[in-house]
Design a protein around this motif. Structure first.
Motif, PDB file in Angstrom:
ATOM      1  N   SER A 155      35.920  37.025  45.660  1.00 15.34           N
ATOM      2  CA  SER A 155      35.721  38.362  46.242  1.00 15.34           C
ATOM      3  C   SER A 155      35.746  38.322  47.769  1.00 15.34           C
ATOM      4  CB  SER A 155      34.412  38.982  45.752  1.00 15.34           C
ATOM      5  OG  SER A 155      33.321  38.284  46.296  1.00 15.34           O
ATOM      6  N   ASN A 158      38.737  39.716  49.308  1.00 14.04           N
ATOM      7  CA  ASN A 158      38.925  41.158  49.193  1.00 14.04           C
ATOM      8  C   ASN A 158      38.662  41.891  50.507  1.00 14.04           C
ATOM      9  OD1 ASN A 158      39.763  43.028  47.251  1.00 14.04           O
ATOM     10  ND2 ASN A 158      37.710  43.879  47.157  1.00 14.04           N
ATOM     11  N   ASP A 162      43.800  43.410  49.550  1.00 14.35           N
ATOM     12  CA  ASP A 162      43.145  44.353  48.640  1.00 14.35           C
ATOM     13  C   ASP A 162      43.723  44.334  47.225  1.00 14.35           C
ATOM     14  OD1 ASP A 162      44.818  47.236  50.137  1.00 14.35           O
ATOM     15  OD2 ASP A 162      45.530  45.289  49.515  1.00 14.35           O
TER      16      ASP A 162
END
Lengths: 514, 93
Positions: A155, A158, A162
């Motif tokens: 994550s 991110n 995206d």
């Protein structure tokens, strides 16, 4: 004034004794229910166990040791994650196209960790011996940790790229992810001993080295320290899981001769099933790592042919276990597996949640060096053709549903593999069952289908489901929306949102803007 | 002859683990060490033995065999022994 002596800490009991106290003395015989009522699932597969105490776990892990070492592993992992975040480690990635491999990992592999967590928790309740119950409990906690640390680690990207959204929804719905999902669905709907042979032995002992070790080494080589760290941290648990798998097979074989033919069939089935799934990793290793470490072929020779066929199977011969049926086909395919898989991914990445690109001239030179004539003759011309078309401003996507209805009924890979001895001929098998025709991709998958047709006719095949109206609608945009794929997640890498972000993070501009 | 089939252990690369590998190498003269990114790949014919005392001498501190779980990434072979003083990877047959 007197100085109090530091009290000497009592010396712990020896490891063997501590382990024995935990895994033998804490067990009891049921008194108010029948044994069969307490453990209802360990008899219907035909496996005979005479003495559960014959189980030995060489790690001799106890509760305190387990938490101590696992806590230390997590501390080390999170130190790496922190330092990566603080030092803008994402800037040191070899290239943003590398992240496609990580997308495939989180969509396809991380949810399997969670599935494994669930099923080992079940074994921790239902196996009759206290030692295997405890080993399964530790593994269940490990698998949950793997799932969580992978989500947490990945994550981080991110913030800069995206595409992390919807991975678990994708795992349940997207066509290429039915390959790993169906493998675990198959294992979890088997009995407890078949599950042990499928996941603990065939998958974890025979094949995880091949899946994870070179891949994590690749993460390191491409500047992705967090992935390498969770990978090695998870894989160090894996060495315990491999031990559980090896112990399971030896224990079952030692308990009763009648178990031998049952186990052999499971080894035959699950080697091929897990090997077929690993085809996705072959594509990742050879085509998705901008800086390759070792080719799929090289990894297969080292971790499978040398270590497993050369090392393990001569050991299992003692019990009457032969190398897996169809293993020769896997060996014969090592020159072409990754190319055939990546061709599918490259053709259909408009319907995927990652991007692909035609291999660069440097990558082509490496592939040619690794695979020699087989690559030059059968695969290089396709990539050269793609390059010529792209130079003229085009990019070919095969506009249709992947291989339409022809997905293997067992492994769920679209029917694009070729015969193991002829790379120019698609390998295609058919079987009849209850007046219907079913397609499989290989002798291995056909054998598995015909052994348990009632099971595999129930397979959830992605394209069939689309055509039956169960996937959001009949058009590609409707299906992609139902998958959870958003614009920019898919298609060609060059010019994609990841590529744009990469250029921005590195202070460069796109060719268009320049 | 059957026991000369190679066994192996892959160890994560770190300062501590490099010393661990030196200690293991001194007890296993036939062992080879191959370097891969992030990994040290140990291989030896038939058997690798890891002794707590040798490792403690090398590290200059107490070391429990359980700590080996923090170093190991994967292995091939079989854990024939794992107690307070020694770990042995070998084939059974």
């Amino acid at each position: 004034m007197t100085t109090a002596k530091t009290p000497r800490r009592a010396k712990k009991l020896p490891m063997k004794q501590r382990y024995s106290l935990l895994t033998r003395d804490l067990d009891w015989e049921p008194s108010y229910v029948e044994r069969e009522e307490l453990y209802p699932y360990t008899s219907y597969e035909g496996i005979k166990i005479h003495d559960w105490d014959g189980w030995e776990d060489p790690f001799r892990l106890t509760v305190d040791a387990y938490f101590k070492y696992q806590a230390e592993k997590d501390k080390r992992l999170y130190a790496v994650l922190d330092s990566f975040a603080q030092s803008q480690g994402h800037l040191s990635l070899s290239d943003a196209s590398y992240l496609n491999a990580i997308k495939l990992f989180i969509q396809g592999v991380t949810p399997l960790e969670y599935q494994a967590h669930r099923h080992f928790a079940y074994l921790a309740r239902y196996l009759e011996g206290p030692a295997p119950r405890f080993a399964a409990l530790c593994q269940s906690v490990d698998e949950l940790r793997h799932c969580q640390t992978q989500i947490h680690t990945i994550s981080n990207y991110n913030k800069y790229y995206d595409w992390f959204h919807s991975f678990s929804q994708m795992h349940d719905r997207v066509w290429y992810l039915s390959v790993p999902k169906s493998l675990f669905d198959d294992a979890m709907t088997a009995g407890p001993f078949e599950f042990l042979i499928s996941i603990s032995f065939s998958f974890e002992y025979l094949l995880t080295n091949l899946l994870f070790v070179p891949f994590m080494s690749g993460a390191s080589f491409n500047g992705d320290m967090p992935t390498m760290s969770f990978g090695f941290s998870a894989q160090s648990d894996e060495s315990r899981h491999m031990t559980l798998g090896l112990e399971a097979i030896k224990f079952l074989l030692e308990q009763d001769e009648d178990n031998v033919p049952i186990i052999q069939e499971w080894v035959d089935k699950w080697f091929w099933r897990a090997y077929r799934m690993s085809a996705l990793v072959a594509g990742m290793m050879d085509y998705m790592l901008p800086k390759p470490v070792m080719s799929w072929k090289e990894a297969f020779e080292l971790y499978f042919e040398q270590q497993m066929l050369g090392g393990l199977f001569p050991d299992l011969e003692f019990y009457g276990i032969k190398p897996p049926r169809h293993v020769a086909d896997a060996v014969a395919e090592k020159d072409k597996l990754s190319h055939e898989v990546y061709k599918i991914l490259h053709n259909f990445s408009f319907a995927a949640s990652f991007t692909t690109q035609t291999p660069t001239p440097e990558k082509m030179a490496w592939l040619s060096e690794q695979y020699g004539e087989a690559f030059d003759e059968f695969y290089a011309p396709t990539w050269e053709k793609h390059r010529r078309i792209e130079d003229e401003g085009g990019r070919v996507f095969f506009q249709g549903l992947p291989q339409l209805c022809q997905v293997c009924q067992v492994c769920q890979v679209p029917m694009a593999f070729t015969e193991s001895d002829d790379p120019t001929k698609i390998s295609f098998r058919t079987s009849e069952f209850k007046e219907e025709t079913y397609h499989t991709c290989s002798d291995g998958c056909q054998w598995i289908f015909e052994r348990e047709p009632e099971k595999y006719i129930q397979a959830w095949l992605p394209v069939h489901q689309i055509l039956q109206g169960n996937c959001g609608g009949p058009t590609v945009p409707e299906v992609l929306d139902w998958y959870g794929v958003q614009e920019g997640d898919n298609g060609e890498y060059k010019g994609s949102r990841d590529h744009q972000s990469w250029l921005e993070w590195h202070g460069e501009t796109t060719e268009k803007e320049a | 002859m059957t026991n000369t089939r190679p066994v192996g252990i892959d160890i994560q690369e770190s300062d501590d683990n490099r010393m661990l590998v030196h200690a293991i190498a001194s007890d296993n003269p036939d062992m080879t060490v191959q370097q891969l990114p992030g990994l040290m790949k140990l291989s030896a014919p038939g058997r690798i033995e890891i002794n707590r005392e040798t490792i403690e001498d090398r590290l200059g501190r107490e070391w429990e065999t359980g700590e080996f779980q923090l170093a190991i990434v994967t292995y091939t072979g079989n854990f024939a022994e794992w107690d307070d003083d020694q770990i042995i990877v070998a084939w059974d047959h």
